[in-house]
Design a protein around this motif. Structure first.
Motif, PDB file in Angstrom:
ATOM      1  N   GLY A   1      -3.629  32.129 -47.720  1.00 46.93           N
ATOM      2  CA  GLY A   1      -2.780  31.318 -48.583  1.00 46.93           C
ATOM      3  C   GLY A   1      -3.075  31.547 -50.048  1.00 46.93           C
ATOM      4  O   GLY A   1      -2.163  31.662 -50.880  1.00 46.93           O
ATOM      5  N   GLY A   2      -4.365  31.611 -50.399  1.00 43.74           N
ATOM      6  CA  GLY A   2      -4.744  31.871 -51.777  1.00 43.74           C
ATOM      7  C   GLY A   2      -4.279  33.233 -52.251  1.00 43.74           C
ATOM      8  O   GLY A   2      -3.831  33.393 -53.398  1.00 43.74           O
TER       9      GLY A   2
ATOM     10  N   VAL B   1     -14.383  25.908 -48.377  1.00 48.02           N
ATOM     11  CA  VAL B   1     -13.791  27.104 -48.974  1.00 48.02           C
ATOM     12  C   VAL B   1     -12.734  26.775 -50.017  1.00 48.02           C
ATOM     13  O   VAL B   1     -12.046  27.669 -50.494  1.00 48.02           O
ATOM     14  CB  VAL B   1     -13.164  28.027 -47.888  1.00 48.02           C
ATOM     15  N   LEU B   2     -12.612  25.490 -50.395  1.00 48.99           N
ATOM     16  CA  LEU B   2     -11.614  25.137 -51.394  1.00 48.99           C
ATOM     17  C   LEU B   2     -11.798  25.956 -52.668  1.00 48.99           C
ATOM     18  O   LEU B   2     -10.863  26.581 -53.173  1.00 48.99           O
ATOM     19  CB  LEU B   2     -11.701  23.645 -51.728  1.00 48.99           C
ATOM     20  N   ALA B   3     -13.001  25.920 -53.207  1.00 54.34           N
ATOM     21  CA  ALA B   3     -13.255  26.643 -54.451  1.00 54.34           C
ATOM     22  C   ALA B   3     -13.063  28.143 -54.262  1.00 54.34           C
ATOM     23  O   ALA B   3     -12.549  28.830 -55.155  1.00 54.34           O
ATOM     24  CB  ALA B   3     -14.669  26.338 -54.952  1.00 54.34           C
ATOM     25  N   SER B   4     -13.449  28.662 -53.089  1.00 54.70           N
ATOM     26  CA  SER B   4     -13.286  30.099 -52.824  1.00 54.70           C
ATOM     27  C   SER B   4     -11.813  30.480 -52.798  1.00 54.70           C
ATOM     28  O   SER B   4     -11.414  31.512 -53.368  1.00 54.70           O
ATOM     29  CB  SER B   4     -13.948  30.467 -51.497  1.00 54.70           C
ATOM     30  N   ASN B   5     -10.983  29.672 -52.138  1.00 55.89           N
ATOM     31  CA  ASN B   5      -9.557  29.986 -52.069  1.00 55.89           C
ATOM     32  C   ASN B   5      -8.920  29.978 -53.457  1.00 55.89           C
ATOM     33  O   ASN B   5      -8.077  30.815 -53.777  1.00 55.89           O
ATOM     34  CB  ASN B   5      -8.834  28.990 -51.158  1.00 55.89           C
ATOM     35  N   TRP B   6      -9.316  29.011 -54.280  1.00 52.11           N
ATOM     36  CA  TRP B   6      -8.768  28.951 -55.627  1.00 52.11           C
ATOM     37  C   TRP B   6      -9.247  30.149 -56.454  1.00 52.11           C
ATOM     38  O   TRP B   6      -8.477  30.729 -57.233  1.00 52.11           O
ATOM     39  CB  TRP B   6      -9.178  27.642 -56.283  1.00 52.11           C
TER      40      TRP B   6
ATOM     41  N   ALA C   1      -2.642  22.390 -62.433  1.00 51.70           N
ATOM     42  CA  ALA C   1      -1.785  21.203 -62.368  1.00 51.70           C
ATOM     43  C   ALA C   1      -0.829  21.268 -61.188  1.00 51.70           C
ATOM     44  O   ALA C   1      -0.284  20.244 -60.764  1.00 51.70           O
ATOM     45  CB  ALA C   1      -0.996  21.045 -63.671  1.00 51.70           C
ATOM     46  N   LYS C   2      -0.626  22.464 -60.636  1.00 51.47           N
ATOM     47  CA  LYS C   2       0.251  22.635 -59.478  1.00 51.47           C
ATOM     48  C   LYS C   2      -0.540  22.791 -58.173  1.00 51.47           C
ATOM     49  O   LYS C   2       0.016  23.176 -57.149  1.00 51.47           O
ATOM     50  CB  LYS C   2       1.143  23.854 -59.681  1.00 51.47           C
ATOM     51  N   LEU C   3      -1.835  22.506 -58.232  1.00 56.05           N
ATOM     52  CA  LEU C   3      -2.664  22.560 -57.032  1.00 56.05           C
ATOM     53  C   LEU C   3      -2.660  21.187 -56.371  1.00 56.05           C
ATOM     54  O   LEU C   3      -2.967  20.179 -57.012  1.00 56.05           O
ATOM     55  CB  LEU C   3      -4.088  22.959 -57.403  1.00 56.05           C
TER      56      LEU C   3
ATOM     57  N   ARG D   1     -12.621  16.417 -56.666  1.00 55.05           N
ATOM     58  CA  ARG D   1     -12.678  16.946 -58.028  1.00 55.05           C
ATOM     59  C   ARG D   1     -14.025  17.612 -58.297  1.00 55.05           C
ATOM     60  O   ARG D   1     -14.098  18.653 -58.951  1.00 55.05           O
ATOM     61  CB  ARG D   1     -12.453  15.817 -59.028  1.00 55.05           C
ATOM     62  N   GLY D   2     -15.088  16.982 -57.793  1.00 58.71           N
ATOM     63  CA  GLY D   2     -16.398  17.560 -58.004  1.00 58.71           C
ATOM     64  C   GLY D   2     -16.553  18.912 -57.344  1.00 58.71           C
ATOM     65  O   GLY D   2     -17.270  19.795 -57.846  1.00 58.71           O
ATOM     66  N   LYS D   3     -15.902  19.085 -56.210  1.00 57.37           N
ATOM     67  CA  LYS D   3     -15.987  20.358 -55.493  1.00 57.37           C
ATOM     68  C   LYS D   3     -15.018  21.397 -56.053  1.00 57.37           C
ATOM     69  O   LYS D   3     -15.374  22.547 -56.301  1.00 57.37           O
ATOM     70  CB  LYS D   3     -15.676  20.123 -54.008  1.00 57.37           C
ATOM     71  N   GLN D   4     -13.768  20.967 -56.251  1.00 55.70           N
ATOM     72  CA  GLN D   4     -12.710  21.887 -56.627  1.00 55.70           C
ATOM     73  C   GLN D   4     -12.598  22.075 -58.134  1.00 55.70           C
ATOM     74  O   GLN D   4     -12.218  23.133 -58.609  1.00 55.70           O
ATOM     75  CB  GLN D   4     -11.372  21.365 -56.083  1.00 55.70           C
ATOM     76  N   GLY D   5     -12.925  21.053 -58.901  1.00 54.44           N
ATOM     77  CA  GLY D   5     -12.541  21.033 -60.300  1.00 54.44           C
ATOM     78  C   GLY D   5     -11.224  20.296 -60.424  1.00 54.44           C
ATOM     79  O   GLY D   5     -10.803  19.564 -59.530  1.00 54.44           O
ATOM     80  N   GLN D   6     -10.555  20.493 -61.522  1.00 50.15           N
ATOM     81  CA  GLN D   6      -9.311  19.764 -61.742  1.00 50.15           C
ATOM     82  C   GLN D   6      -8.199  20.271 -60.816  1.00 50.15           C
ATOM     83  O   GLN D   6      -8.109  21.459 -60.514  1.00 50.15           O
ATOM     84  CB  GLN D   6      -8.872  19.908 -63.194  1.00 50.15           C
ATOM     85  N   PHE D   7      -7.366  19.333 -60.391  1.00 44.12           N
ATOM     86  CA  PHE D   7      -6.162  19.673 -59.645  1.00 44.12           C
ATOM     87  C   PHE D   7      -5.087  18.655 -60.003  1.00 44.12           C
ATOM     88  O   PHE D   7      -5.376  17.606 -60.580  1.00 44.12           O
ATOM     89  CB  PHE D   7      -6.418  19.727 -58.133  1.00 44.12           C
ATOM     90  N   GLY D   8      -3.847  18.971 -59.651  1.00 43.46           N
ATOM     91  CA  GLY D   8      -2.735  18.187 -60.171  1.00 43.46           C
ATOM     92  C   GLY D   8      -2.283  17.025 -59.348  1.00 43.46           C
ATOM     93  O   GLY D   8      -1.850  15.996 -59.885  1.00 43.46           O
TER      94      GLY D   8
END
Length: 384
Positions: A184-185, A208-213, A230-232, A303-310
């Motif tokens: 998907g990424g 794997v959230l951060a890895s996919n991004w 912002a579109k995540l 948020r702590g795992k992924q960072g910012q998302f929308g």
């Protein structure tokens, strides 16, 4: 980096018990859309399934067309349309028409399909669906840009094909489903599209959230695209009540029934260790079954795992009965949304000023009152 304003929505598979009327549940799903619209939810994403008995919406665009007519501002997303099941020209025409009917209140989400029984009933090899997805995506993007497309694969043949309508929205948002694999990424990066992480809180997918991004951004750079956080969108199941005890009690209504289905449909079944499914969901962080504060903690953890998302999408599941489910979304709107928007920041600040200066304000009020009485007493009296 500036903080991305967090939007809130709901992901509707939907999961509905197969001993109850499907007509009633489809009508209730329309009512849900109206309820969410009134509460201020920004989005509602609707899935496509053709087997299994529980997830009964086979055509998300058909459902969205009906729901859009009885709502005012909420956006809808196809979450997702399964591209290997459809001719890409037909998909392009359907989504463009839907974009016009909703006057731009739709996002086009798609994926390769999750239920093995769907693919097998159509004679499709599940190992080929991801490649089929990429083939269809390439053609649909070109069609929606207005191109004349001639393309032939093992499963579709287009000859000088054009989309009947171009989208109402320019550009039309397109989102690729992403779970526990990098496909998907990679697809989102190649085409510069949004990502819809449909299993963000599951143990495997969460890791794997951060890895996919990261993969999406790396692939995007190769193709000259830029991924927009912002579109995540991240999806996780949520049921909240006034107390944790009440939330646990509420989900007893349908949780076991859902677990039986989930174990058959999902690649990540529940562990067979005798533990309460409620404890498994809570302890693993896969779901919120608790209070608004627990929902806030889930989002902060993501948020702590992924960072910012929308957008955070609370997955709708029929764990609780109808009234308790509607109450859960109401509590989410009342407490979770304003926490992240800061809607009450000024109210709290002015309240705190009053609390800190209360004695000063009381003295000023007494002084003003005393002055008014004194002026009254000193005022000349008219005689006769």
């Amino acid at each position: 980096m500036s903080q991305i304003p967090l939007q809130h929505g709901v992901f509707l598979a939907p999961y509905h018990p197969n001993e109850e009327s499907p007509t009633t549940w489809l009508r209730r799903d329309i009512e849900l859309a109206q309820h969410l619209d009134k509460l201020g939810f920004a989005e509602l994403w609707v899935g496509e399934h053709h087997s299994g008995g529980f997830e009964i919406i086979a055509s998300p665009d058909l459902f969205i067309a009906a729901a859009a007519e009885v709502t005012r501002r909420i956006r809808f997303g196809t979450g997702v349309m399964t591209l290997p099941y459809h001719n890409p020209l037909v998909v392009a025409n359907r989504i463009a028409q839907l974009d016009h009917q909703t006057m731009g209140r739709v996002s086009f989400g798609f994926g390769p399909g999750l239920l093995m029984s769907d693919a097998l009933m159509m004679g499709i090899d599940p190992e080929k669906t991801r490649d089929m997805l990429l083939e269809a995506m390439d053609v649909i993007v070109r069609l929606l840009r207005g191109e004349c497309v001639t393309a032939k694969t093992e499963w579709f043949n287009l000859v000088e094909a054009r989309a009947h309508l171009l989208p109402y929205s320019q550009p039309l948002e397109m989102a690729v489903a992403s779970a526990g694999t990098p496909s998907g990424g990679r697809a989102a990066g190649k085409f510069g599209m949004s990502m819809l992480c449909v299993a963000a809180s599951q143990v495997g997918a969460f890791d794997v959230l951060a890895s996919n991004w990261k993969i999406a951004n790396e692939v995007a750079a190769q193709y000259g695209n830029t991924m927009d956080p912002a579109k995540l969108r991240l999806v996780a199941p949520v049921h909240i009540a006034e107390t944790r005890e009440k939330a646990r009690e509420n989900v007893r209504h349908g949780l076991d029934r859902w677990v039986r289905y989930y174990d058959m449909a999902s690649p990540n079944p529940f562990p067979k260790d005798g533990r309460d499914p409620v404890d498994i969901l809570i302890d693993s962080g896969r779901a919120v079954i608790g209070t608004p504060e627990d929902a806030i903690a889930m989002i902060e953890r993501l948020r702590g795992k992924q960072g910012q998302f929308g957008v955070f999408l609370a997955q709708h599941v029929d764990w609780a009965d109808w009234d308790q489910t509607m109450k859960s979304f109401e509590l989410y709107a009342r407490y979770v949304m304003p926490h992240f928007s800061g809607a009450n920041a000024n109210r709290i600040a002015t309240y705190n000023v009053m609390a800190e200066r209360v004695e000063e304000f009381k003295a000023l009020r007494r002084g003003a009152a005393d002055k008014a009485f004194a002026q009254h007493e000193a005022a000349p009296r008219k005689v006769g």
